[in-house]
Design a protein around this motif. Structure first.
Motif, PDB file in Angstrom:
ATOM      1  N   LEU B  21      -6.690 -10.844 -15.938  1.00 20.00           N
ATOM      2  CA  LEU B  21      -7.137 -10.129 -14.750  1.00 20.00           C
ATOM      3  C   LEU B  21      -8.435  -9.420 -15.100  1.00 20.00           C
ATOM      4  O   LEU B  21      -8.557  -8.816 -16.168  1.00 20.00           O
ATOM      5  CB  LEU B  21      -6.080  -9.110 -14.308  1.00 20.00           C
ATOM      6  CG  LEU B  21      -4.635  -9.619 -14.240  1.00 20.00           C
ATOM      7  CD1 LEU B  21      -3.697  -8.495 -13.823  1.00 20.00           C
ATOM      8  CD2 LEU B  21      -4.506 -10.792 -13.285  1.00 20.00           C
ATOM      9  N   ARG B  22      -9.375  -9.468 -14.162  1.00 18.90           N
ATOM     10  CA  ARG B  22     -10.703  -8.952 -14.460  1.00 18.90           C
ATOM     11  C   ARG B  22     -11.020  -7.729 -13.614  1.00 18.90           C
ATOM     12  O   ARG B  22     -10.624  -7.651 -12.447  1.00 18.90           O
ATOM     13  CB  ARG B  22     -11.743 -10.041 -14.200  1.00 18.90           C
ATOM     14  CG  ARG B  22     -13.185  -9.624 -14.426  1.00 18.90           C
ATOM     15  CD  ARG B  22     -14.154 -10.716 -13.975  1.00 18.90           C
ATOM     16  NE  ARG B  22     -15.514 -10.222 -13.897  1.00 18.90           N
ATOM     17  CZ  ARG B  22     -16.456 -10.504 -14.788  1.00 18.90           C
ATOM     18  NH1 ARG B  22     -16.184 -11.268 -15.840  1.00 18.90           N
ATOM     19  NH2 ARG B  22     -17.676 -10.017 -14.653  1.00 18.90           N
ATOM     20  N   CYS B  23     -11.770  -6.819 -14.219  1.00 16.63           N
ATOM     21  CA  CYS B  23     -12.217  -5.618 -13.513  1.00 16.63           C
ATOM     22  C   CYS B  23     -13.690  -5.373 -13.784  1.00 16.63           C
ATOM     23  O   CYS B  23     -14.115  -5.344 -14.949  1.00 16.63           O
ATOM     24  CB  CYS B  23     -11.393  -4.404 -13.954  1.00 16.63           C
ATOM     25  SG  CYS B  23     -12.025  -2.824 -13.343  1.00 16.63           S
ATOM     26  N   ASP B  24     -14.455  -5.199 -12.697  1.00 23.08           N
ATOM     27  CA  ASP B  24     -15.847  -4.786 -12.816  1.00 23.08           C
ATOM     28  C   ASP B  24     -15.965  -3.353 -12.322  1.00 23.08           C
ATOM     29  O   ASP B  24     -15.857  -3.114 -11.113  1.00 23.08           O
ATOM     30  CB  ASP B  24     -16.755  -5.694 -11.971  1.00 23.08           C
ATOM     31  CG  ASP B  24     -16.988  -7.030 -12.618  1.00 23.08           C
ATOM     32  OD1 ASP B  24     -16.172  -7.942 -12.407  1.00 23.08           O
ATOM     33  OD2 ASP B  24     -17.986  -7.144 -13.345  1.00 23.08           O
ATOM     34  N   PRO B  25     -16.183  -2.397 -13.212  1.00 22.80           N
ATOM     35  CA  PRO B  25     -16.225  -1.005 -12.771  1.00 22.80           C
ATOM     36  C   PRO B  25     -17.553  -0.684 -12.094  1.00 22.80           C
ATOM     37  O   PRO B  25     -18.481  -1.503 -12.077  1.00 22.80           O
ATOM     38  CB  PRO B  25     -16.102  -0.234 -14.082  1.00 22.80           C
ATOM     39  CG  PRO B  25     -16.756  -1.138 -15.092  1.00 22.80           C
ATOM     40  CD  PRO B  25     -16.418  -2.533 -14.661  1.00 22.80           C
ATOM     41  N   ILE B  26     -17.641   0.505 -11.559  1.00 21.48           N
ATOM     42  CA  ILE B  26     -18.883   0.972 -10.969  1.00 21.48           C
ATOM     43  C   ILE B  26     -19.901   1.172 -12.093  1.00 21.48           C
ATOM     44  O   ILE B  26     -19.573   1.739 -13.142  1.00 21.48           O
ATOM     45  CB  ILE B  26     -18.654   2.270 -10.184  1.00 21.48           C
ATOM     46  CG1 ILE B  26     -17.769   1.980  -8.962  1.00 21.48           C
ATOM     47  CG2 ILE B  26     -19.968   2.897  -9.756  1.00 21.48           C
ATOM     48  CD1 ILE B  26     -17.328   3.212  -8.202  1.00 21.48           C
ATOM     49  N   SER B  27     -21.119   0.713 -11.851  1.00 25.00           N
ATOM     50  CA  SER B  27     -22.167   0.814 -12.865  1.00 25.00           C
ATOM     51  C   SER B  27     -22.379   2.270 -13.267  1.00 25.00           C
ATOM     52  O   SER B  27     -22.501   3.157 -12.418  1.00 25.00           O
ATOM     53  CB  SER B  27     -23.471   0.233 -12.306  1.00 25.00           C
ATOM     54  OG  SER B  27     -24.511   0.365 -13.245  1.00 25.00           O
ATOM     55  N   GLY B  28     -22.400   2.491 -14.565  1.00 22.94           N
ATOM     56  CA  GLY B  28     -22.627   3.840 -15.066  1.00 22.94           C
ATOM     57  C   GLY B  28     -21.366   4.627 -15.334  1.00 22.94           C
ATOM     58  O   GLY B  28     -21.416   5.698 -15.951  1.00 22.94           O
ATOM     59  N   HIS B  29     -20.239   4.130 -14.880  1.00 18.59           N
ATOM     60  CA  HIS B  29     -18.974   4.811 -15.149  1.00 18.59           C
ATOM     61  C   HIS B  29     -18.521   4.485 -16.566  1.00 18.59           C
ATOM     62  O   HIS B  29     -18.361   3.327 -16.934  1.00 18.59           O
ATOM     63  CB  HIS B  29     -17.915   4.381 -14.137  1.00 18.59           C
ATOM     64  CG  HIS B  29     -18.030   5.067 -12.823  1.00 18.59           C
ATOM     65  ND1 HIS B  29     -17.030   5.029 -11.862  1.00 18.59           N
ATOM     66  CD2 HIS B  29     -19.015   5.820 -12.291  1.00 18.59           C
ATOM     67  CE1 HIS B  29     -17.407   5.736 -10.817  1.00 18.59           C
ATOM     68  NE2 HIS B  29     -18.610   6.223 -11.052  1.00 18.59           N
ATOM     69  N   THR B  30     -18.275   5.531 -17.335  1.00 18.45           N
ATOM     70  CA  THR B  30     -17.918   5.310 -18.732  1.00 18.45           C
ATOM     71  C   THR B  30     -16.406   5.177 -18.936  1.00 18.45           C
ATOM     72  O   THR B  30     -15.968   4.617 -19.927  1.00 18.45           O
ATOM     73  CB  THR B  30     -18.431   6.458 -19.612  1.00 18.45           C
ATOM     74  OG1 THR B  30     -17.815   7.683 -19.191  1.00 18.45           O
ATOM     75  CG2 THR B  30     -19.934   6.587 -19.499  1.00 18.45           C
ATOM     76  N   ALA B  31     -15.646   5.713 -18.031  1.00 22.49           N
ATOM     77  CA  ALA B  31     -14.193   5.675 -18.177  1.00 22.49           C
ATOM     78  C   ALA B  31     -13.612   4.572 -17.290  1.00 22.49           C
ATOM     79  O   ALA B  31     -14.009   4.424 -16.133  1.00 22.49           O
ATOM     80  CB  ALA B  31     -13.585   7.021 -17.802  1.00 22.49           C
TER      81      ALA B  31
END
Lengths: 117, 115
Positions: B21-31
């Motif tokens: 399963l893949r997740c692309d977080p919000i750019s710049g979010h470190t956590a």
């Protein structure tokens, strides 16, 4: 054992009236509490939060009350609108790295709110 | 701006197979966090990544579960030898920093069904 409990799985309210969603917790180390709203097939979205140093936080129609001695918080929505119909999750966090994890949220099971027109 | 995205949105697999399963977080979010929601349950924490630090795996239910985060951005949750009890919605969230007032922004989730 559940550290965050939402004992009402569902709540039905008439449009225009007040919705009160309740949440109880057991861990006195929790110092930050949040409410999330979730529509079907979507991820939870942040609604409102409160720090343990406060007893009330208000944002528009949404107010969260915290009673630390009772380890209880509630979310008030007034006036309720049909678009508020969703599942509401209460979440808590111990920012002092309890359990070895910084910032992960402990969620309740949610309360499904239905606002009838 | 783009929110947290997850893929696939739905996954049906046979018992015993592996899934990613893949997740692309919000750019710049470190956590970055992974949670899962089983039927009738609240969200259950699985694993947490913060920057280049070793991940906190304290929520993973068994050694069949693993996750990685490449380049501090995209994360993949892998479940090996899937079991029917793994059926759930897997949610990814990201935030600017950990332990802050911060809200965690959630993706839409991946609904995993193990047959």
């Amino acid at each position: 054992d559940q550290q965050v409990k939402q004992n009402s799985p569902s709540l039905s309210v008439q449009e225009g009236r007040i919705s009160i969603l309740n949440c109880d917790y057991t861990n006195s180390m929790f110092d930050y509490f949040l409410w999330y709203k979730k529509y079907p097939a979507e991820g939870p979205t942040f609604l409102i939060s409160i720090s343990s140093i406060k007893d009330k936080n208000e944002d528009g129609r949404f107010t969260v009350f915290l009673n630390k001695s009772a380890k209880h918080l509630s979310l008030h929505i007034v006036p309720s609108q049909p678009g508020d119909s969703a599942v509401y999750f209460c979440a808590a966090r111990n920012t002092l790295n309890y359990g070895g994890s910084q910032g992960n949220l402990i969620f309740g099971k949610g309360t499904k709110l239905s606002v009838k027109p | 701006g783009a929110g947290v995205s997850q893929s696939p949105s739905n996954k049906v697999t046979e018992k015993g197979k592996d899934v990613e399963l893949r997740c692309d977080p919000i750019s710049g979010h470190t956590a970055l966090y992974w949670y899962r929601q089983s039927l009738g349950q609240g969200l259950e924490f699985l694993i947490y990544f913060q920057g280049n630090s070793a991940p906190d795996k304290s929520g993973l239910p068994s050694d069949r579960f693993s996750a990685e985060r490449t380049g501090g951005s995209v994360s993949t949750l892998t479940i090996q030898r899937t079991q029917q009890e793994d059926s759930a919605v897997y949610l990814c969230a990201s935030s600017l920093a950990p332990g802050t007032a911060y809200e965690q922004y959630f993706g839409p989730g991946t609904r995993l069904t193990v047959t």
